[in-house]
Each structure stands twice: as C-alpha cells, then as structure tokens.
Design a protein around this motif. Structure first.
Motif, PDB file in Angstrom:
ATOM      1  N   THR A   1     -34.412  30.612  14.669  1.00  0.00           N
ATOM      2  CA  THR A   1     -33.701  29.332  15.317  1.00  0.00           C
ATOM      3  C   THR A   1     -33.917  29.410  16.815  1.00  0.00           C
ATOM      4  OG1 THR A   1     -31.494  30.022  15.052  1.00  0.00           O
ATOM      5  CG2 THR A   1     -32.503  28.946  13.067  1.00  0.00           C
TER       6      THR A   1
ATOM      7  N   TYR B   1     -47.818  23.597   5.996  1.00  0.00           N
ATOM      8  CA  TYR B   1     -47.122  22.707   6.924  1.00  0.00           C
ATOM      9  C   TYR B   1     -46.339  21.426   6.227  1.00  0.00           C
ATOM     10  CZ  TYR B   1     -49.460  25.214  10.305  1.00  0.00           C
ATOM     11  OH  TYR B   1     -50.242  26.008  11.214  1.00  0.00           O
TER      12      TYR B   1
ATOM     13  N   SER C   1     -42.857  26.240  12.448  1.00  0.00           N
ATOM     14  CA  SER C   1     -41.561  26.487  12.852  1.00  0.00           C
ATOM     15  C   SER C   1     -41.570  26.199  14.199  1.00  0.00           C
ATOM     16  CB  SER C   1     -41.176  27.865  12.833  1.00  0.00           C
ATOM     17  OG  SER C   1     -39.962  28.152  13.586  1.00  0.00           O
ATOM     18  N   TRP C   2     -40.507  25.319  14.756  1.00  0.00           N
ATOM     19  CA  TRP C   2     -40.412  24.938  16.195  1.00  0.00           C
ATOM     20  C   TRP C   2     -40.342  26.060  16.918  1.00  0.00           C
ATOM     21  CZ3 TRP C   2     -41.953  20.164  17.442  1.00  0.00           C
ATOM     22  CH2 TRP C   2     -41.766  19.324  16.670  1.00  0.00           C
ATOM     23  N   THR C   3     -39.912  27.222  16.742  1.00  0.00           N
ATOM     24  CA  THR C   3     -39.904  28.568  17.691  1.00  0.00           C
ATOM     25  C   THR C   3     -41.197  29.148  17.873  1.00  0.00           C
ATOM     26  OG1 THR C   3     -39.470  29.751  15.772  1.00  0.00           O
ATOM     27  CG2 THR C   3     -37.468  29.059  16.885  1.00  0.00           C
TER      28      THR C   3
ATOM     29  N   ILE D   1     -43.868  26.990  18.025  1.00  0.00           N
ATOM     30  CA  ILE D   1     -44.525  26.034  18.730  1.00  0.00           C
ATOM     31  C   ILE D   1     -44.053  26.287  20.251  1.00  0.00           C
ATOM     32  CG2 ILE D   1     -44.503  23.491  19.278  1.00  0.00           C
ATOM     33  CD1 ILE D   1     -44.462  22.883  16.256  1.00  0.00           C
ATOM     34  N   ALA D   2     -42.661  26.515  20.374  1.00  0.00           N
ATOM     35  CA  ALA D   2     -42.002  26.787  21.722  1.00  0.00           C
ATOM     36  C   ALA D   2     -42.750  27.993  22.247  1.00  0.00           C
ATOM     37  CB  ALA D   2     -40.665  26.905  21.572  1.00  0.00           C
TER      38      ALA D   2
ATOM     39  N   ASN E   1     -38.585  18.012   8.651  1.00  0.00           N
ATOM     40  CA  ASN E   1     -38.354  17.194  10.207  1.00  0.00           C
ATOM     41  C   ASN E   1     -38.295  15.674   9.909  1.00  0.00           C
ATOM     42  OD1 ASN E   1     -38.557  19.149  12.646  1.00  0.00           O
ATOM     43  ND2 ASN E   1     -39.744  19.861  11.052  1.00  0.00           N
TER      44      ASN E   1
END
Length: 474
Positions: free
Chosen positions: A374, A95, A322-324, A326-327, A102
């Motif tokens: 993304t 990470y 990746s934020w994807t 986490i989402a 970020n």
C-alpha cells in the motif's frame, strides 16, 4: 516446479537430459515440449490449458498474417485484433479483480466477481506470444510446425520467469542447433552460479527483508529500515538474475543461446543506464514493440515524453495489478524523462562516485514502492528511512541482523559488482604465466569452486522446503 528444488535437480532434470540426448534429432523438440508441459503443469495442471490456448491462438494469428501480408490494411487490422486478444487474456486473469475493486471504490458499486487465480508466468508467455506474431508481421517466416512454436513459448527454462526470448533470436535454433561438451559444461557452470545466487545470497537477504518489512514502519529505527530495503534490493537482484542465469545455463545444455538479462545494474550511474542493465529482455521488448512503434524520439520532444510515459506506465502495470506497481513504473519514467531533459547533462559534470550514489539511492527508494502493498506503508517506511518518525537511529534489532546476516549482505554487495568476475578473469589470464597456477591446475581449481557452490546450495535446498522466486507472480 522450482529450479531450486531437489525434485527438479535430482529427478526432473537428469531424466529430461537422458531422454533428450538419447532421442533422434527429429524428436528432440518433442521431448523438450513434453518436459516443458510437465514442468509447468506440476503444481497447477489447469493453468497449462491457458498457456496452450494462448499458443494455439497466436499460431493461427501468425499464419493469417503470413498469408495476408500483401494486404497492408487487412494485416494491420489482424494485428490489432491479435494484440487485443492477448491483452484480454492477460487482463482477465491478472487484472479483473483489480479493475472491479477500483470501480467499486470509485463509484460505490457492489460488483462481485470470484477471485481469479493467476497462472504462473502469464505475463512472460503472453509477451513471448505477442512478440512472435509481431516478428512474423516484420517479415519473419511463420512457424508451420506447431510443436516448434509451442516449444518456443513453453520451453521450461524461460517459461515462468523469463528472460523474455524473442522469436527471431532462436527461430533457427528451433530447427537446428548443436550441442557440444563445451556448451554443456558452460551451461552447467552457469546454472550452478544462478542456483548459488538464489539459495545463498537471495534467500539469505530475503530472510532479513521479510522480517523487517513485516513490522510496522512507525516502530522501527532508521538504521533498521535501511537494512531492510538494502536487503530487499539485493534479494530481488540475486533472485531474478539468479533465475536468469539458471535459464541461460539450462538452455545452453540443450543447444539454445539466450541473450543476457542482467549486466551488473547496481554499478549504474544514471537511471537510464540502470534500465539498460536491469531485466534487459523486458526493457528491449517495450522499446522495440511499444516505444519505437509509438514514434520513439522521432516526433518531437513532447511526443517523446508522452511515449516514455506510456511505456513506463505499461511497465508498472506489467509487473502487477496494484497502484504501487504503477507508481513504481511512473517513478522511473519521471527520472528518465528528467535525465533526458536536463538532469543527464548535470550528472555528467559530477564525479563518477556522486553519479553512482545518485543512481543507487533512486533505485533503493523505488524498491520501497515495489515491495510495499500500500502507499501508506511505503510512505511510512520512507519517513522512517529519513528519521521522521522519531524512533531513533539504532535499536537492538539492527545489532542482531548485522551480527547474524552482515556477512551475507556484504557478500551480496560484493557479488552485485563485477569485482569477483574481474578477479577470476585475472587469475585465468595469469594461468598461462604462473607456474603455481599451472601446477595446481586451473581446471581443477575451477571445478572445485563450482562443486563447493553446488554442495552448499544442495544443503540449503534440503533444509529449506519452500523458496519461490519473486518474479513467479508476474
């Protein structure tokens, strides 16, 4: 090294089996540990140092916890340091770049760090190590033999992509286990089935998914988008469950019993049920080591939802920086909360078919976030799935993929259900009363079935030089 490679199948595995079964009982674990380290270090030897460091660190932590267990306050502090140390090790490699990127984007800073390579399977062996020390904290006896502990963490069948094996489930097997012809035969069949899942079904679906997801969602038809995500949904299932089958089969050959990791998740009728059937070892790990220690559902409704939020955010983070991801984790957490609040009761009043459609639909949408790099791509892809980009329902590519890969996708859909297993079980049940089956010989038929699968998979292996597993990157 890949299970689905000729080097593993025709060189590594036969040599390890011969050495293992020729070795005296006291040296069998040493043989397996040496083979496991070679297996891991085959591609990137430097990463083996990280795994060995993690093993040594947690070996010491467990000994301290075992020695100081009567001092409750001190042991809790030690456990806190242990968890932080393991998460720090995982965080540095997995990470660091994500966090720095970020921070730079948020604060406009120019922090620059080198690209840190990701050791294969670091999430898996880190969770193995953490669970070991926690099991010792919960009164499991600490492993004094470093070879046995290193084998538990580094055992090559589950080292790189799971399943996540709890220490307390195999602690006795590390000391004594029994290898029999029947167990070896079952392990061989299980390995062949997993290899077939990977090479025939997962790789076939991967070709379709990879080519479709490489395109611009704004230029593909609605039908093509659905074919792409259905192919990916099948790919990731057969890729990961196939690896788990191979791991379970290999472990059985050496006398170890691993718990199941998949139970036909696509027949689920709710998201909660899906996650009881998908990646069972990960779900149970978070339940027992995170959700329950946080209080589970014992401290009121709002605390329960907060605990679920933490668990599902952690699940997303575990899968990738990746934020994807986490989402994706929070997406599932939201539906599980809704099902716990009221949606579950409403679903139970609907026909079973509608419940099943609901679960599969939600899961497929979730895989879009998992597959996309993304949010913009995921959003555009979902728009296309529901016909909002104005490109139409059908194009020539749809006809091509259905013609060339429709059979593979159909076989994968059937294979994702218990239908084939039920048919085989029925044939075996009838073998006792059917004269035709007795004449032909059930054993001959079963052996021929697995032999055909093995031959087909070997042909695929020879013709495809590179076919990595999706979960290697976790």
């Amino acid at each position: 090294m890949l299970f689905s490679s000729t080097v593993f199948l025709f060189l590594f595995l036969p040599i390890v089996l011969v050495l293992y079964f020729l070795s005296p009982r006291p040296f069998k674990n040493t043989v397996l540990l040496g083979a496991s380290l070679l297996f891991y270090a085959w591609g990137e030897p430097r990463f083996a140092i990280v795994m060995l460091f993690s093993t040594a660190m947690n070996y010491v932590f467990a000994l301290i916890v075992d020695a100081k267990r009567e001092d409750t306050t001190k042991v809790k502090w030690i456990m806190g340091v242990m968890v932080c140390a393991n998460l720090l090790l995982l965080g540095v490699f997995k990470y660091s770049n994500f966090i720095v990127d970020n921070i730079n984007a948020l604060l406009g800073t120019g922090i620059d760090i080198p690209k840190i390579p990701l050791p294969l399977g670091i999430s898996f062996f880190t969770f193995h190590a953490i669970s070991y020390v926690i099991d010792v904290y919960h009164k499991e006896k600490a492993q004094k033999n470093p070879i046995n502990l290193a084998l538990y963490i580094a055992f090559f069948p589950q080292l790189i992509a799971g399943p996540i094996v709890r220490y307390h489930t195999i602690s006795d097997q590390l000391k004594m286990r029994y290898e029999t012809f029947q167990r070896f035969a079952y392990g061989t069949k299980r390995f062949i089935m997993g290899l077939g899942k990977k090479m025939i079904l997962a790789n076939g679906c991967a070709y379709v998914a990879d080519h479709i997801f490489a395109q611009n969602p704004g230029s593909m038809s609605t039908s093509l988008a659905w074919i792409g995500i259905i192919a990916y949904s099948l790919q990731i299932y057969f890729d990961f469950s196939g690896y788990s089958d191979m791991a379970i089969g290999l472990a059985k050959m050496f006398g170890f019993d691993f718990l199941e990791n998949f139970n036909y998740p696509y027949i689920s009728r709710s998201i909660s049920e899906f996650w009881r059937r998908w990646h069972i070892s990960l779900g149970s790990w978070f339940r027992d080591y995170v959700y329950i220690p946080l209080g589970g559902n014992r401290k009121g409704e709002m605390r329960t939802y907060w605990n679920l939020f933490i668990v599902w955010m952690a699940t997303g983070i575990w899968h990738g920086a990746s934020w994807t991801f986490i989402a994706w984790g929070l997406y599932y957490g939201a539906f599980i909360m809704l099902e716990k609040a009221f949606l579950g009761k409403l679903l139970n009043q609907l026909p079973r078919f509608i419940q099943h459609v609901y679960a599969v639909f939600i899961v497929i949408i979730g895989w879009v976030f998992f597959r996309s790099e993304t949010f913009s791509y995921a959003y555009a892809y979902i728009q296309t799935m529901f016909g909002f980009n104005g490109t139409g329902m059908w194009d020539t590519q749809v006809s091509y993929y259905l013609t060339q890969y429709g059979v593979v996708i159909l076989l994968a859909i059937i294979g994702s259900t218990p239908l084939l297993k039920l048919m085989i079980d029925k044939v075996e049940d009838r073998a006792e009363t059917s004269q035709g089956i007795r004449i032909f010989g059930r054993d001959i038929a079963v052996t021929s079935y697995y032999a055909v699968i093995l031959v087909i998979t070997v042909v695929y292996m020879v013709s495809n030089s590179f076919n990595p597993f999706i979960y290697f990157r976790f």
